[in-house]
Design a protein around this motif. Structure first.
Motif, PDB file in Angstrom:
ATOM      1  N   GLY A 135      15.951 -14.309  42.188  1.00 43.11           N
ATOM      2  CA  GLY A 135      15.175 -15.229  41.387  1.00 43.11           C
ATOM      3  C   GLY A 135      13.983 -14.570  40.724  1.00 43.11           C
ATOM      4  N   ASP A 136      13.085 -15.420  40.185  1.00 46.80           N
ATOM      5  CA  ASP A 136      11.930 -14.931  39.439  1.00 46.80           C
ATOM      6  C   ASP A 136      10.797 -15.942  39.566  1.00 46.80           C
ATOM      7  OD1 ASP A 136      10.256 -14.515  36.787  1.00 46.80           O
ATOM      8  OD2 ASP A 136      11.437 -12.697  37.098  1.00 46.80           O
ATOM      9  N   LEU A 137       9.565 -15.425  39.520  1.00 44.13           N
ATOM     10  CA  LEU A 137       8.411 -16.330  39.613  1.00 44.13           C
ATOM     11  C   LEU A 137       8.353 -17.288  38.432  1.00 44.13           C
ATOM     12  CD1 LEU A 137       5.351 -14.217  40.871  1.00 44.13           C
ATOM     13  CD2 LEU A 137       6.701 -15.904  42.125  1.00 44.13           C
ATOM     14  N   ASP A 138       8.891 -16.886  37.284  1.00 43.50           N
ATOM     15  CA  ASP A 138       8.838 -17.753  36.107  1.00 43.50           C
ATOM     16  C   ASP A 138       9.631 -19.043  36.293  1.00 43.50           C
ATOM     17  OD1 ASP A 138       7.222 -15.963  34.771  1.00 43.50           O
ATOM     18  OD2 ASP A 138       8.903 -14.897  33.840  1.00 43.50           O
ATOM     19  N   ASP A 139      10.485 -19.100  37.316  1.00 35.88           N
ATOM     20  CA  ASP A 139      11.225 -20.337  37.592  1.00 35.88           C
ATOM     21  C   ASP A 139      10.340 -21.423  38.195  1.00 35.88           C
ATOM     22  OD1 ASP A 139      13.570 -19.119  36.723  1.00 35.88           O
ATOM     23  OD2 ASP A 139      14.066 -18.364  38.731  1.00 35.88           O
ATOM     24  N   LEU A 140       9.113 -21.062  38.586  1.00 40.63           N
ATOM     25  CA  LEU A 140       8.186 -22.052  39.154  1.00 40.63           C
ATOM     26  C   LEU A 140       7.463 -22.777  38.026  1.00 40.63           C
ATOM     27  CD1 LEU A 140       6.662 -19.945  42.091  1.00 40.63           C
ATOM     28  CD2 LEU A 140       8.613 -21.499  42.153  1.00 40.63           C
ATOM     29  N   GLN A 141       8.192 -23.627  37.331  1.00 38.11           N
ATOM     30  CA  GLN A 141       7.634 -24.384  36.216  1.00 38.11           C
ATOM     31  C   GLN A 141       7.111 -25.737  36.697  1.00 38.11           C
ATOM     32  OE1 GLN A 141       7.194 -23.094  33.150  1.00 38.11           O
ATOM     33  NE2 GLN A 141       8.008 -21.205  34.068  1.00 38.11           N
ATOM     34  N   PRO A 142       6.099 -26.290  35.995  1.00 37.95           N
ATOM     35  CA  PRO A 142       5.557 -27.596  36.396  1.00 37.95           C
ATOM     36  C   PRO A 142       6.631 -28.672  36.422  1.00 37.95           C
ATOM     37  CG  PRO A 142       4.138 -26.554  34.762  1.00 37.95           C
ATOM     38  CD  PRO A 142       5.380 -25.730  34.833  1.00 37.95           C
ATOM     39  N   GLY A 143       6.665 -29.449  37.497  1.00 35.86           N
ATOM     40  CA  GLY A 143       7.619 -30.533  37.628  1.00 35.86           C
ATOM     41  C   GLY A 143       8.987 -30.123  38.117  1.00 35.86           C
ATOM     42  N   SER A 144       9.209 -28.813  38.270  1.00 37.00           N
ATOM     43  CA  SER A 144      10.530 -28.353  38.736  1.00 37.00           C
ATOM     44  C   SER A 144      10.680 -28.500  40.236  1.00 37.00           C
ATOM     45  CB  SER A 144      10.735 -26.882  38.345  1.00 37.00           C
ATOM     46  OG  SER A 144       9.785 -26.053  39.005  1.00 37.00           O
ATOM     47  N   TRP A 145       9.565 -28.513  40.941  1.00 37.79           N
ATOM     48  CA  TRP A 145       9.554 -28.560  42.400  1.00 37.79           C
ATOM     49  C   TRP A 145      10.445 -27.466  42.996  1.00 37.79           C
ATOM     50  CZ3 TRP A 145       5.754 -31.226  44.517  1.00 37.79           C
ATOM     51  CH2 TRP A 145       5.200 -32.267  43.788  1.00 37.79           C
ATOM     52  N   ASN A 146      10.304 -26.284  42.399  1.00 38.90           N
ATOM     53  CA  ASN A 146      10.972 -25.112  42.939  1.00 38.90           C
ATOM     54  C   ASN A 146      10.034 -24.389  43.904  1.00 38.90           C
ATOM     55  OD1 ASN A 146      13.324 -25.485  41.477  1.00 38.90           O
ATOM     56  ND2 ASN A 146      12.651 -24.228  39.758  1.00 38.90           N
ATOM     57  N   VAL A 147      10.591 -23.584  44.767  1.00 40.20           N
ATOM     58  CA  VAL A 147       9.800 -22.836  45.734  1.00 40.20           C
ATOM     59  C   VAL A 147      10.411 -21.447  45.920  1.00 40.20           C
ATOM     60  CG1 VAL A 147      11.078 -23.645  47.772  1.00 40.20           C
ATOM     61  CG2 VAL A 147       8.696 -22.927  48.017  1.00 40.20           C
ATOM     62  N   VAL A 148       9.561 -20.459  46.093  1.00 40.42           N
ATOM     63  CA  VAL A 148       9.973 -19.092  46.392  1.00 40.42           C
ATOM     64  C   VAL A 148       9.609 -18.807  47.843  1.00 40.42           C
ATOM     65  CG1 VAL A 148       9.559 -16.659  45.907  1.00 40.42           C
ATOM     66  CG2 VAL A 148       9.760 -18.279  44.023  1.00 40.42           C
ATOM     67  N   LEU A 149      10.585 -18.404  48.628  1.00 38.36           N
ATOM     68  CA  LEU A 149      10.383 -18.179  50.058  1.00 38.36           C
ATOM     69  C   LEU A 149      10.411 -16.695  50.394  1.00 38.36           C
ATOM     70  CD1 LEU A 149      12.821 -20.875  51.544  1.00 38.36           C
ATOM     71  CD2 LEU A 149      10.382 -21.134  51.019  1.00 38.36           C
ATOM     72  N   GLY A 150       9.702 -16.326  51.464  1.00 37.81           N
ATOM     73  CA  GLY A 150       9.824 -14.988  52.013  1.00 37.81           C
ATOM     74  C   GLY A 150      11.201 -14.806  52.631  1.00 37.81           C
ATOM     75  N   GLU A 151      11.687 -13.562  52.648  1.00 38.61           N
ATOM     76  CA  GLU A 151      13.041 -13.309  53.126  1.00 38.61           C
ATOM     77  C   GLU A 151      13.227 -13.751  54.574  1.00 38.61           C
ATOM     78  OE1 GLU A 151      16.156  -9.668  52.572  1.00 38.61           O
ATOM     79  OE2 GLU A 151      14.211  -9.155  53.434  1.00 38.61           O
ATOM     80  N   LEU A 152      12.272 -13.457  55.447  1.00 38.00           N
ATOM     81  CA  LEU A 152      12.392 -13.849  56.846  1.00 38.00           C
ATOM     82  C   LEU A 152      12.323 -15.367  57.003  1.00 38.00           C
ATOM     83  CD1 LEU A 152      10.167 -11.153  58.614  1.00 38.00           C
ATOM     84  CD2 LEU A 152      12.651 -11.211  58.379  1.00 38.00           C
ATOM     85  N   LEU A 153      11.498 -16.016  56.182  1.00 39.02           N
ATOM     86  CA  LEU A 153      11.404 -17.468  56.225  1.00 39.02           C
ATOM     87  C   LEU A 153      12.711 -18.106  55.790  1.00 39.02           C
ATOM     88  CD1 LEU A 153       9.737 -20.052  56.608  1.00 39.02           C
ATOM     89  CD2 LEU A 153       8.856 -19.743  54.280  1.00 39.02           C
TER      90      LEU A 153
END
Length: 412
Positions: A135-153
């Motif tokens: 993935g990419d940080l740019d996918d964290l757009q307003p209203g998307s309710w996306n999240v980027v997780l750490g690999e271990l998490l």
């Protein structure tokens, strides 16, 4: 010519094959002891330097150098960021909202700190964008309710990109049906890995989404990136002193400072303990030279009768002892540097062959064995070993200079 005699005879004694093989064995043992002590000291200090460097670059690359918060949120955060960037050592800034919570998915749950970020500004204050494995940080757009997780998490939750997770925050929502914990569903849009324990406790979402979840109408504060992280405490204090009431600052030393202090203390203590090993090996030269002096009493007496002074005799055995010490130190320096340069690959090979995990990423901040050679450490190690070797030669050399020719040659 007289000045060269100690060097010539001392080196000759070192190269000569002695009739007493036990003395040769002790000399070789002293040399190997110095080699081992110096090599181990270089290796251990290089590994400690590697841990220190990796923690600085990885952990402090994810953790803000310093952050400035305002009670109730920073309303005009763009202007405030520009104001903060005018301070010395501040090179970048970005808004944030932090929320402690617990992710749940498919019956699994794990606590985490979720940081609301602006994807366009976050790369200026964090290295997370450089360590995205999916993935990419740019996918964290307003209203998307996306999240980027750490690999271990993500691994502990058993989720991947495209899966849904639910975040429960420790705040209650009052509804007509009663009081319920506040929760929100997110879609996993990316996974990052920095090879540290933070991979199991950090997550990132969009700034505006986290503001809505935290019921804030502005960012919680501003994260700052400094050109010198060791100036963080002073810069933070300087900023807070010039801001009105309601602001507070916190730098990395509050959250990670104890870790780095512990590493420095361990480095110094381990270096001191291993220096004792070098000292023991160096002082083995004492026993070697004492036996050489006893074996060479007749030679010493003859040299004295030929006009050699006690100072010349003393110089002969100092040169011999230093030769043994220097050879051991140089061999230790070579082997130590070679081991330090290849220790990461050696440990990785052992782990792959035997299926052993020496550094569990769930326990340790770093999941591999780093190594970093510092020239200053090499200089100190070689210098200390040389001084100890020199001191070890003084007593035997002094005893040799006190040999009386008449007493020795009486029985020859």
């Amino acid at each position: 010519m007289l000045d060269r005699i100690p060097f010539l005879i001392g080196l000759r004694y070192t190269r000569a094959k002695r009739r007493n093989h036990f003395i040769s064995f002790i000399s070789m043992t002293s040399m190997l002891g110095l080699t081992l002590g110096v090599a181990v000291l270089i290796l251990v200090l290089s590994v400690m330097n590697g841990f220190d460097h990796e923690l600085r670059s990885r952990v402090l690359g994810m953790v803000p150098h310093t952050k400035i918060e305002q009670q109730g949120g920073v309303q005009d955060w763009q202007a405030f960021s520009r104001q903060l960037e005018q301070y010395p050592h501040v090179i970048a800034s970005a808004p944030y909202v932090e929320q402690q919570g617990m992710f749940t998915s498919r019956g699994r749950n794990s606590g985490a700190q979720v940081t609301g970020i602006d994807p366009a500004l976050e790369p200026k204050v964090s290295i997370v964008a450089n360590h995205m494995v999916q993935g990419d940080l740019d996918d964290l757009q307003p209203g998307s309710w996306n999240v980027v997780l750490g690999e271990l998490l993500a691994r502990s939750l058993g989720v991947g990109v495209g899966d849904r997770v639910t975040l429960l925050v420790p705040e209650a929502s009052i509804t007509p049906g009663g009081v319920f914990p506040r929760l929100r569903a997110f879609t996993v849009s990316g996974i990052f890995s920095v090879g540290a324990q933070l991979d199991g406790s950090l997550a990132y979402a969009n700034l505006q989404d986290m503001q809505a979840l935290a019921r804030l109408d502005a960012p919680q504060g501003i994260r700052l990136q400094l050109d010198d992280l060791f100036q963080a405490h002073r810069v933070t204090q300087q900023i807070i002193d010039q801001l009105p009431y309601g602001f507070r600052g916190m730098d990395w030393t509050y959250t990670q400072g104890n870790l780095f202090q512990a590493i420095q203390m361990e480095k110094h203590l381990i270096g001191l303990l291993l220096t004792v090993i070098v000292a023991v090996a160096a002082f083995n030269i004492v026993s070697t030279l004492v036996m050489v002096v006893t074996d060479k009493r007749a030679d010493i007496a003859i040299l004295r009768t030929l006009g050699a002074t006690p100072r010349t005799i003393m110089g002969i055995f100092v040169v011999q002892g230093l030769t043994i010490g220097l050879v051991g130190i140089l061999l230790g320096l070579v082997f130590g540097v070679l081991l330090a340069l290849s220790i990461s690959e050696i440990i990785a090979w052992v782990q792959n062959v035997f299926g052993i995990q020496f550094l569990d990423p769930n326990v340790y901040f770093i999941s591999y064995l780093p190594s970093r050679i510092e020239l200053s450490d090499l200089g100190v190690i070689v210098g200390v070993a040389f001084v100890l070797s020199f001191l070890s030669t003084l007593y035997p050399a002094w005893r040799a200079s006190r040999v009386q020719p008449a007493e020795v040659l009486r029985y020859e």
